[in-house]
Design a protein around this motif. Structure first.
Motif, short mmCIF file in Angstrom:
data_model
loop_
_atom_site.label_atom_id
_atom_site.label_comp_id
_atom_site.label_asym_id
_atom_site.label_seq_id
_atom_site.Cartn_x
_atom_site.Cartn_y
_atom_site.Cartn_z
N SER A 21 0.77 -1.01 0.11
CA SER A 21 0.02 0.25 0.02
C SER A 21 0.86 1.17 0.21
O SER A 21 1.84 1.22 0.83
CB SER A 21 -0.95 -0.09 1.19
N GLY A 115 -12.49 -1.44 3.22
CA GLY A 115 -13.13 -0.07 3.39
C GLY A 115 -13.50 0.25 1.97
O GLY A 115 -14.56 0.52 1.47
N THR A 116 -12.63 -0.15 0.91
CA THR A 116 -12.92 0.27 -0.45
C THR A 116 -13.95 -0.55 -0.87
O THR A 116 -15.18 -0.18 -1.55
CB THR A 116 -11.50 -0.22 -1.36
N TYR A 142 -11.13 10.63 1.65
CA TYR A 142 -10.74 9.48 0.82
C TYR A 142 -11.66 8.32 1.09
O TYR A 142 -11.88 8.05 2.49
CB TYR A 142 -9.09 9.00 1.14
N ASN A 209 -8.36 11.89 6.12
CA ASN A 209 -7.40 11.55 5.18
C ASN A 209 -6.75 12.76 4.53
O ASN A 209 -6.24 12.81 3.48
CB ASN A 209 -7.87 10.69 3.94
N ASP A 237 -19.09 7.67 5.53
CA ASP A 237 -17.78 6.65 5.65
C ASP A 237 -17.36 6.59 7.01
O ASP A 237 -16.52 7.40 7.18
CB ASP A 237 -16.68 7.01 4.28
N ILE A 240 -12.78 4.92 9.50
CA ILE A 240 -11.84 5.25 10.41
C ILE A 240 -12.51 5.58 11.88
O ILE A 240 -12.28 5.13 12.77
CB ILE A 240 -11.25 6.56 9.97
N LYS A 265 -11.51 -1.33 9.21
CA LYS A 265 -10.43 -1.23 10.04
C LYS A 265 -10.76 -1.73 11.22
O LYS A 265 -10.62 -2.97 11.52
CB LYS A 265 -10.23 0.58 10.40
N GLU A 397 -2.28 12.43 7.40
CA GLU A 397 -2.75 11.36 8.13
C GLU A 397 -3.34 11.47 9.62
O GLU A 397 -2.93 12.74 10.01
CB GLU A 397 -1.96 10.14 8.24
P1 KE4 Z 1 -9.24 0.23 2.66
O1 KE4 Z 1 -9.87 -0.15 1.32
O2 KE4 Z 1 -7.90 0.69 2.72
O3 KE4 Z 1 -9.53 -0.91 3.86
O4 KE4 Z 1 -10.21 1.31 3.28
C1 KE4 Z 1 -10.17 2.64 2.39
C2 KE4 Z 1 -10.60 3.76 3.16
C3 KE4 Z 1 -11.99 4.16 2.89
N1 KE4 Z 1 -12.52 5.11 3.77
C4 KE4 Z 1 -11.69 5.79 4.81
C5 KE4 Z 1 -12.20 7.06 5.32
C6 KE4 Z 1 -10.17 5.36 5.11
O5 KE4 Z 1 -9.53 6.20 5.83
C7 KE4 Z 1 -9.77 4.46 4.02
C8 KE4 Z 1 -8.30 3.94 4.28
N2 KE4 Z 1 -7.48 4.72 4.82
C9 KE4 Z 1 -6.05 4.67 4.61
C10 KE4 Z 1 -5.26 5.62 5.70
N3 KE4 Z 1 -6.06 6.87 5.97
C11 KE4 Z 1 -5.47 3.37 4.64
C12 KE4 Z 1 -4.00 3.21 4.56
C13 KE4 Z 1 -3.47 2.90 3.08
O6 KE4 Z 1 -4.11 3.00 2.15
O7 KE4 Z 1 -2.64 1.93 3.34
#
Ligand code: KE4
Length: 422
Positions: A21, A115-116, A142, A209, A237, A240, A265, A397
């Motif tokens: 990542s 989260g994506t 993000y 983010n 969302d 976090i 998370k 961050e």
């Molecule tokens: P993931 O797909 O990384 O599990 O979640 C995406 C996501 C969605 N929504 C929010 C508010 C998020 O903060 C995130 C992912 N956060 C980042 C750091 N702020 C992940 C760190 C990284 O990308 O390695």
């Protein structure tokens, strides 16, 4: 050469940028990542036998601290029963019930693996439910790396989005409308121009983010009113903020009820879990009971569910107020030390999360956050690492504390700041 550097050299031959990542590559702070051997409570042990007090905490999941005994035991026990069945298991029901019981807006929930996936699926559902295509998001927020969210403000009108990365077709972000965070007037203008086409607004109810930025009074309430007026869905969302700002997340703390909620998370306790949920009338549109398709081989994985359930079970009786007070005391003292060095500092802090922006402020949105001195942050990052403290390798961050951070951890942190030559 350190063991970390040896491993990083090997990793860069095999993995893009040597990491899985991008932010972990530490490029924005001009250094290389430290490879981790193990972690316990609030500490990381590097492959070079150095202990670090950790404030990344896996970017949010480790609110209980690393290797919490009940989480570890749950995962080990689950593993002994097999790692994946491809069929429902008890723990999926138990974790779903724990989320439904805790999060005010969630009557039904679907587990995914990140989260994506959660935000991507929630957007698809909102578009299906409303029959509309446009989505409003906020600059600097993000929501994971699915195409529709990788949009930047185009030139001219703020609403004309352009792809934020190669590989995303302009057509994909043509329906993504952008407004500055905390700018209700700009958001209302978007609705005035396109309200009948707007499927949803997606927002981080505490932005995490672009550094930590809190919603100004009335911002979230105003989004709720606009969505009600134009019959669009409001998506929080909470990847976090879920289970961090309170056991009921940001919505539980701020008292605003979204239509859909995205989680991640913390609900996985460090294993890959995301989730999206909301009102039953919406969630029942999701396949197989509805016509909106979404699927995942390892969604509801028994080990991930066990880790998540053990985490939420422990958090349910945790003293969030005490952790908030301890976190605020640490952050205030850190800011005072840095200001004592003659540095411009804006501190944002809530619950067990804080960001120190190296700018006089105010910091209400991404444009103002970008005024922070990122080179100074890089020096601060290096000085804190030298003092045995692991901060996020990016000025945009959040620093996370946990229920495992001790007074000694905080004292090591403050001493590193005192010694920092910036
Ligand atoms: P993931 O797909 O990384 O599990 O979640 C995406 C996501 C969605 N929504 C929010 C508010 C998020 O903060 C995130 C992912 N956060 C980042 C750091 N702020 C992940 C760190 C990284 O990308 O390695």
């Amino acid at each position: 050469m350190s063991r970390s550097d040896e491993l990083f050299a090997q990793a860069q031959q095999l993995i893009p940028g040597g990491v899985n990542s991008p932010v972990r590559a530490c490029r924005s702070v001009g250094t290389s990542p430290l490879f981790i051997e193990s972690a316990k409570d609030a500490r990381l042990l590097t492959v070079d036998d150095e202990w670090l007090v950790d404030y990344v905490m896996s970017w949010g999941p480790m609110l209980l601290g690393h290797a919490h005994p009940s989480v570890t035991a749950a995962v080990v026990a689950a593993a002994g029963r097999g790692t994946s069945y491809g069929a429902p298991c008890t723990c999926e029901v138990d974790l779903a019930r724990a989320v439904v019981d805790a999060v005010p807006s969630v009557e039904m929930v679907r587990m995914v693996n990140s989260g994506t996936e959660a935000t991507m699926s929630a957007l698809r559902l909102a578009r299906a439910v409303t029959g509309r295509t446009k989505v409003v998001k906020f600059k600097g927020c993000y929501h994971g790396h699915s195409d529709p969210f990788l949009a930047e403000a185009g030139s001219g009108l703020a609403t004309l989005s352009i792809p934020g990365t190669p590989g995303v077709p302009a057509s994909t972000v043509a329906d993504t409308l952008l407004a500055p965070y905390n700018d209700l007037e700009a958001t209302a203008e978007l609705f005035k121009a396109s309200g009948e086409e707007i499927a949803c607004v997606i927002v981080e109810p505490m932005a995490g983010n672009m550094g930590l930025i809190l919603p100004e009074p009335g911002f979230l309430e105003g989004l709720r009113e606009l969505c009600d007026k134009y019959e669009s869905l409001l998506i929080f969302d909470e990847v976090i903020t879920g289970f961090r700002l309170s056991f009921g997340g940001a919505q539980g703390r701020f008292g605003i009820v979204p239509d859909l909620t995205c989680l991640g998370k913390i609900i996985g306790g460090g294993l890959p879990v995301g989730a999206y949920g909301g009102k039953r009338k919406y969630m029942e549109r999701i396949s197989p009971c509805g016509d909106v398709y979404q699927a995942g081989t390892l969604s509801g994985n028994p080990l991930a569910m066990a880790a998540g359930l053990a985490t939420l079970t422990a958090l349910k009786s945790a003293d969030y107020g005490a952790l908030e007070a301890r976190t605020k005391a640490l952050a205030d003292e850190l800011a005072a030390i840095l200001r004592g060095k003659g540095l411009p500092v804006t501190l944002h802090c809530i619950a067990s999360a804080f960001t120190i922006f190296f700018t006089e402020g105010p910091v209400r949105n991404f444009d103002e956050a970008k005024k922070a001195d990122t080179e100074l942050y890089a020096r601060y990052f290096a000085a804190m690492r030298k003092g045995g403290v692991n901060l996020a390798p990016s000025a945009f961050e959040v620093s996370f504390t946990s229920f495992a951070h001790s007074g000694e951890d905080f004292e090591i942190t403050l001493e590193a700041a005192r010694k920092a030559e910036l």
